[in-house]
Design a protein around this motif. Structure first.
Motif, PDB file in Angstrom:
ATOM      1  N   ALA A   2      25.431  56.971  53.540  1.00  0.00           N
ATOM      2  CA  ALA A   2      26.227  56.382  52.477  1.00  0.00           C
ATOM      3  C   ALA A   2      27.405  55.595  53.021  1.00  0.00           C
ATOM      4  O   ALA A   2      28.009  55.978  54.024  1.00  0.00           O
ATOM      5  CB  ALA A   2      26.731  57.476  51.544  1.00  0.00           C
ATOM      6  N   ILE A   4      31.315  54.286  52.341  1.00  0.00           N
ATOM      7  CA  ILE A   4      32.497  54.913  51.734  1.00  0.00           C
ATOM      8  C   ILE A   4      33.499  53.816  51.410  1.00  0.00           C
ATOM      9  O   ILE A   4      33.725  52.907  52.215  1.00  0.00           O
ATOM     10  CB  ILE A   4      33.141  55.942  52.682  1.00  0.00           C
ATOM     11  N   ASP A  28      27.647  51.898  55.795  1.00  0.00           N
ATOM     12  CA  ASP A  28      26.598  52.907  55.905  1.00  0.00           C
ATOM     13  C   ASP A  28      26.178  53.031  57.374  1.00  0.00           C
ATOM     14  O   ASP A  28      25.796  52.049  58.005  1.00  0.00           O
ATOM     15  CB  ASP A  28      25.404  52.472  55.051  1.00  0.00           C
ATOM     16  N   ILE A  62      31.757  57.393  47.431  1.00  0.00           N
ATOM     17  CA  ILE A  62      30.793  57.706  48.488  1.00  0.00           C
ATOM     18  C   ILE A  62      29.411  57.324  47.980  1.00  0.00           C
ATOM     19  O   ILE A  62      28.953  57.855  46.960  1.00  0.00           O
ATOM     20  CB  ILE A  62      30.838  59.191  48.879  1.00  0.00           C
ATOM     21  N   GLY A  63      28.767  56.405  48.658  1.00  0.00           N
ATOM     22  CA  GLY A  63      27.474  55.926  48.195  1.00  0.00           C
ATOM     23  C   GLY A  63      27.545  55.289  46.823  1.00  0.00           C
ATOM     24  O   GLY A  63      26.607  55.372  46.035  1.00  0.00           O
ATOM     25  N   ARG A  65      29.382  56.231  44.372  1.00  0.00           N
ATOM     26  CA  ARG A  65      29.727  57.212  43.341  1.00  0.00           C
ATOM     27  C   ARG A  65      31.185  57.638  43.486  1.00  0.00           C
ATOM     28  O   ARG A  65      31.617  58.019  44.570  1.00  0.00           O
ATOM     29  CB  ARG A  65      28.812  58.428  43.454  1.00  0.00           C
ATOM     30  N   ARG A  75      30.019  67.153  47.553  1.00  0.00           N
ATOM     31  CA  ARG A  75      30.151  65.773  48.039  1.00  0.00           C
ATOM     32  C   ARG A  75      29.157  65.431  49.145  1.00  0.00           C
ATOM     33  O   ARG A  75      29.117  64.292  49.619  1.00  0.00           O
ATOM     34  CB  ARG A  75      31.585  65.513  48.531  1.00  0.00           C
ATOM     35  N   ASP A  76      28.379  66.407  49.589  1.00  0.00           N
ATOM     36  CA  ASP A  76      27.361  66.216  50.630  1.00  0.00           C
ATOM     37  C   ASP A  76      27.972  65.685  51.922  1.00  0.00           C
ATOM     38  O   ASP A  76      27.534  64.683  52.491  1.00  0.00           O
ATOM     39  CB  ASP A  76      26.255  65.272  50.133  1.00  0.00           C
ATOM     40  N   GLN A 153      25.298  63.259  53.980  1.00  0.00           N
ATOM     41  CA  GLN A 153      25.525  61.816  53.874  1.00  0.00           C
ATOM     42  C   GLN A 153      26.565  61.333  54.876  1.00  0.00           C
ATOM     43  O   GLN A 153      26.488  60.221  55.384  1.00  0.00           O
ATOM     44  CB  GLN A 153      26.037  61.458  52.472  1.00  0.00           C
ATOM     45  N   THR A 185      24.165  58.588  60.811  1.00  0.00           N
ATOM     46  CA  THR A 185      24.983  59.123  59.727  1.00  0.00           C
ATOM     47  C   THR A 185      26.384  58.520  59.745  1.00  0.00           C
ATOM     48  O   THR A 185      27.020  58.448  60.804  1.00  0.00           O
ATOM     49  CB  THR A 185      25.109  60.660  59.851  1.00  0.00           C
ATOM     50  N   THR A 186      26.870  58.087  58.598  1.00  0.00           N
ATOM     51  CA  THR A 186      28.230  57.572  58.479  1.00  0.00           C
ATOM     52  C   THR A 186      29.213  58.632  58.962  1.00  0.00           C
ATOM     53  O   THR A 186      29.145  59.784  58.546  1.00  0.00           O
ATOM     54  CB  THR A 186      28.541  57.214  57.009  1.00  0.00           C
TER      55      THR A 186
END
Length: 350
Positions: A2, A4, A28, A62-63, A65, A75-76, A153, A185-186
């Motif tokens: 994701a 940010i 991302d 994030i992503g 959202r 928040r994963d 994420q 991964t971010t």
């Protein structure tokens, strides 16, 4: 994975502003480093993204959202801390598996995921040991495995290498960078160590006093610092900053005058130690006496003083001069940086 986005993120504690209207976009899969001295706002930014602190104002996406009102557990994200935060009564395997266990992942799947994560950090052969039986580097690998096992994420890393010795930090930096590249991964990484920032980051965000000073790739912030704070914070040894005046086509400082074109007035001239040499003819840009000579193995750092001003030069290891020896230093053309004396903001190069 994701992207940010942080919009006008502000955090105040009473009258103290820890973060001031921060705007930041993180791509991302990007490895972004927040760099700055203690109290600059970097850890506050990470804690707000993690959901461990609430912003006074602003938005976190994030992503795509908005997550301001979403609890940290939803928040994963996965965090890796300075102190490892391992459970001493659990084995390595149990520590790695814990995030999966609390999410009620089936035991068979859990064991497969733990084994795969442990293999990524070269800890698969130590799954039955407890943290007390491990070295500092091994404990940090367990903390990394626990973070990656559930495939979040975003990774949030708060000075994860600072408890390791210098040699192990160098090894772990390489392993961490390759691991992040493999996973894609971010990652947001907080540190006060500019060497970590330069070696790990895709981009560096340099903060001071709750405000972003500069954003750029390691090469960009090193080659073209936005102001004197960035110039003095990035580089080892840091950039020399020499106060003086531009007047009648010359720059005048405690080390003497030399020809330099530009608008008249007070300026700060910056030059990195690796761009300073000894002027064999004595006709250099800075004249003074040797204050110190430090042999570092591959080079000698020679510091020359004139009054209250000093300039460090990074020279070949065989160069060694006694304290008090008169020296003239020359600055490489096109490598001098000019900053406004009042604001510290970059003017250009000379």
């Amino acid at each position: 994975m994701a992207a940010i986005e942080l919009r006008k993120l502000t955090k105040s504690f009473g009258s103290y502003t820890a973060l001031d209207a921060l705007d930041l976009n993180i791509g991302d899969g990007e490895f972004l480093v927040l760099l700055g001295p203690s109290g600059c706002g970097k850890s506050t930014t990470m804690r707000i993204v993690a959901g461990l602190e609430e912003p006074s104002s602003g938005e976190i996406l994030i992503g795509g959202r908005r997550v301001n009102d979403i609890p940290a557990r939803d928040r994963d994200l996965a965090m890796v801390f300075q102190n490892y935060a391992l459970y001493p009564h659990m084995t390595v395997g149990e520590n790695i598996a814990y995030p999966l266990k609390i999410r009620k992942v089936a035991r068979t799947e859990r064991e497969e995921l733990v084994r795969a994560a442990a293999q990524r950090v070269d800890m698969a052969h130590l799954l039955t040991r407890r943290p007390a039986e491990l070295s500092g580097g091994q404990r940090q690998r367990v903390a990394l495995a626990r973070a990656i096992v559930r495939r979040p994420q975003v990774f949030l890393m708060d000075e994860p290498l600072s408890n390791l010795d210098a040699k192990l930090r160098t090894v772990m930096r390489g392993e961490l960078k390759n691991l992040q590249r493999d996973l894609g991964t971010t990652t947001i990484y907080v540190t006060h160590d500019q060497v970590e920032a330069m070696t790990l980051a895709d981009r560096i965000v340099i903060l001071n006093k709750a405000v972003i000073q500069q954003i750029g790739t390691p090469a960009e912030v090193y080659a073209r610092p936005a102001n004197t704070f960035v110039a003095s914070f990035i580089g080892s040894p840091p950039m020399n900053l020499l106060s003086g005046q531009l007047k009648d086509g010359s720059f005048v400082s405690a080390g003497g005058p030399f020809a330099l074109e530009g608008a008249a007035g007070d300026i700060t001239l910056g030059i990195r130690p690796e761009h300073v040499r000894i002027a064999s003819d004595g006709n250099g840009h800075f004249r003074g006496t040797v204050f110190s000579s430090e042999l570092l193995g591959d080079c000698t750092i020679l510091t020359v003083k004139a009054g209250d001003a000093s300039v460090a030069a990074k020279l070949p290891p065989e160069v060694g001069l006694e304290r008090g020896t008169p020296v003239s230093l020359s600055f490489e053309a096109g490598r001098m940086h000019l900053f406004d004396a009042a604001t510290g903001v970059r003017r250009g190069e000379a």
